[in-house]
Design an enzyme around this catalytic site. Structure first.
Site, PDB file in Angstrom:
ATOM      1  N   LYS A 140      -9.053 130.952 -33.727  1.00  0.00           N
ATOM      2  CA  LYS A 140      -7.766 131.033 -33.847  1.00  0.00           C
ATOM      3  C   LYS A 140      -7.030 130.884 -35.278  1.00  0.00           C
ATOM      4  O   LYS A 140      -5.811 130.145 -35.396  1.00  0.00           O
ATOM      5  CB  LYS A 140      -6.666 130.094 -32.708  1.00  0.00           C
ATOM      6  CG  LYS A 140      -6.979 130.419 -31.590  1.00  0.00           C
ATOM      7  CD  LYS A 140      -6.373 129.323 -30.584  1.00  0.00           C
ATOM      8  CE  LYS A 140      -7.153 127.982 -30.645  1.00  0.00           C
ATOM      9  NZ  LYS A 140      -6.826 127.148 -29.392  1.00  0.00           N
ATOM     10  N   ASP A 152      -7.077 122.049 -24.379  1.00  0.00           N
ATOM     11  CA  ASP A 152      -5.862 122.282 -23.567  1.00  0.00           C
ATOM     12  C   ASP A 152      -5.673 122.956 -22.334  1.00  0.00           C
ATOM     13  O   ASP A 152      -4.916 122.520 -21.445  1.00  0.00           O
ATOM     14  CB  ASP A 152      -4.791 123.413 -24.677  1.00  0.00           C
ATOM     15  CG  ASP A 152      -5.780 124.660 -25.115  1.00  0.00           C
ATOM     16  OD1 ASP A 152      -6.875 124.780 -24.600  1.00  0.00           O
ATOM     17  OD2 ASP A 152      -4.845 125.678 -25.600  1.00  0.00           O
TER      18      ASP A 152
HETATM   19  C1  GLC Z   1      -9.394 129.223 -28.080  1.00  0.00           C
HETATM   20  C2  GLC Z   1     -10.145 127.937 -28.153  1.00  0.00           C
HETATM   21  C3  GLC Z   1     -10.034 127.241 -26.813  1.00  0.00           C
HETATM   22  C4  GLC Z   1      -8.493 126.990 -26.349  1.00  0.00           C
HETATM   23  C5  GLC Z   1      -8.196 128.513 -26.406  1.00  0.00           C
HETATM   24  C6  GLC Z   1      -6.319 128.310 -25.947  1.00  0.00           C
HETATM   25  O1  GLC Z   1     -10.335 130.025 -27.197  1.00  0.00           O
HETATM   26  O2  GLC Z   1     -11.454 127.962 -28.769  1.00  0.00           O
HETATM   27  O3  GLC Z   1     -10.861 125.799 -26.810  1.00  0.00           O
HETATM   28  O4  GLC Z   1      -8.604 126.415 -24.937  1.00  0.00           O
HETATM   29  O5  GLC Z   1      -8.133 128.940 -27.700  1.00  0.00           O
HETATM   30  O6  GLC Z   1      -5.876 127.493 -26.708  1.00  0.00           O
END
Ligand code: GLC
Length: 453
Positions: free
Chosen positions: A159, A195
């Site tokens: 991200k 999360d």
């Molecule tokens: C990305 C991260 C993951 C998280 C997701 C949503 O995929 O690698 O850990 O849960 O974003 O934020």
């Protein structure tokens, strides 16, 4: 003015590439199922694309947790600090959002952790708990190999983050060191969690059927409750019959598994991202990329002469200018009304758009967001079928699910179609996602420590 030819049918035809048939969805499900099994297997784990990390969260909250807790939430567009007071059947929560400037997102790990610790200390001052020693739950939404509830090794950034010196290191230690460097506040980091996990915990506090946590926001990921006997990977004490697994399914497709449904637009988004070849499924679904997928399609159709009389704008042709929130806004217009659509197009320097153009733009948005909803649904149906429980609640958070006007409905319909007969499910928006979840995990961890003491 000459008679404009209605190009909508041709746009519809072009957009067929975004359509996933039921057969394709089922194929995706069976591939994802295989990857999940690989992730959980002792020998296959190392080479598995979908990692299925064990979270070491042992207990769901039982509603009896009490006290004052801090939480940090890092990993979406915002960084948040929270303080939560858990009482009988109610809780009160205050939080503050801090920016993570771009130079910190892509700077050094030290600078990142120092920034987090500084925000935390300021927050404690503002909330008059600067002198207190408090427990903290840390929501850190990136792939972590957890070695315990308070130890997690970062596997890769996702991200848009790329801080140096953190991959391969224990993130909890990084934060502890930063707090120690300041030397002013006293914090017990009781848990680090994803999360998805925070969302599940937050929902499970009220709803005991909640056994899947899903994020459709900046990124896409899910966690779920799996039987310990299916987790060869787990080498802790067998005591518990179930474990909470962070699938990290955003990486699904990194080995080409999804190539049979990817489009030229998906490849473009990937190649131009800061992590090419990585997080392929996430790039087809989540908020960090959805607007860009739409923009790329609009650019192509404009160049083909199907939109805007073939005349785009500098803003449209520039990467990143079509925000994912535009997709939600445009699809929120009532049928036949294009108020939001017009505003967006004006903002992009496309005020020469006709009503037919607007219908075309909306159609592109619908196709891209519907595909995202169907991919997420295929993932959830895979988990539901694997869990094989009669009824499961899915706790969900994230900006795309929260703000897109049809995402929830699209998911309900698609999951119902894909799930095995007899399995029921509910999709529940998490009231305060992962923040409260982190505090709850900290609370449960403290509850356990007290029992042991
Ligand atoms: C990305 C991260 C993951 C998280 C997701 C949503 O995929 O690698 O850990 O849960 O974003 O934020």
């Amino acid at each position: 003015m000459g008679m404009a030819i209605n190009q909508l049918p041709r746009i519809r035809e072009e957009c067929e590439v975004f359509h996933l048939s039921e057969k394709q969805c089922r194929e995706i499900m069976s591939r994802l199922h295989n990857d999940l099994v690989k992730g959980l297997g002792k020998d296959s784990h190392a080479n598995s694309i979908v990692k299925c990390w064990i979270t070491y969260i042992q207990d769901l909250p039982n509603g009896k947790e009490r006290g004052k807790f801090l939480a940090l939430d890092l990993g979406g567009t915002n960084f948040r600090v929270l303080i939560i007071n858990l009482g009988e059947n109610h809780f009160d929560m205050q939080s503050k959002i801090y920016a993570i400037p771009n130079h910190i997102m892509t700077g050094t790990g030290i600078a990142l952790f120092d920034h987090i610790a500084e925000c935390l200390a300021n927050f404690m001052k503002e909330h008059f708990v600067y002198e207190e020693r408090l427990a903290l739950g840390f929501t850190f939404s990136f792939p972590l190999k957890q070695l315990g509830l308070t130890k997690g090794i970062l596997q890769r950034w996702t991200k848009g983050f790329s801080c140096s010196g953190v991959v391969g290191e224990d993130v909890v230690q990084g934060l502890k060191d930063a707090i120690a460097r300041r030397g002013d506040v006293q914090i017990d980091i009781c848990a680090i969690l994803n999360d998805t996990t925070g969302t599940l915990m937050s929902c499970a506090w009220k709803n005991h059927n909640c056994k899947i946590g899903l994020i459709v926001g900046t990124g896409s990921n899910a966690c779920y409750v799996e039987k310990t006997e299916n987790c060869e990977l787990f080498d802790g004490e067998p005591g518990k019959p179930e474990l909470l697994i962070n699938t990290e399914w955003g990486a699904f497709g990194d080995d080409g598994t999804l190539d049979f449904v990817r489009t030229e637009f998906d490849r473009d988004v990937d190649v131009n991202s800061i992590n090419p070849g990585k997080q392929i499924q996430e790039k087809m679904i989540s908020g960090m990329y959805m607007g860009e997928l739409v923009r790329l399609a609009l650019v192509k159709y404009t160049r083909m002469g199907l939109l805007f009389g073939g005349r785009g704008s500098d803003l449209l042709y520039e990467r990143g200018n079509f925000y994912t929130k535009y997709v939600s806004e445009i699809e929120s217009d009532k049928p036949g009304d294009y108020t939001s659509c017009m505003e967006v197009l004006e903002e992009l320097g496309l005020s020469h758009a006709t009503e037919a153009d607007m219908a075309g733009v909306r159609h592109v948005c619908e196709c891209v967001s519907r595909r995202a909803a169907h991919l997420v649904s295929a993932g959830i149906a895979t988990l539901l079928n694997k869990m094989a429980e009669p009824r499961v609640t899915v706790g969900i958070d994230g900006s795309v699910y929260r703000f897109h006007p049809h995402f929830h409905t699209l998911m309900c319909e698609k999951i119902a179609q894909l799930v095995r007969p007899g399995i029921q499910f509910d999709l529940m928006l998490s009231e305060d996602g992962s923040g409260r979840g982190a505090a709850l995990v900290a609370a449960v961890a403290c509850r356990e420590r007290e029992v042991q003491a």
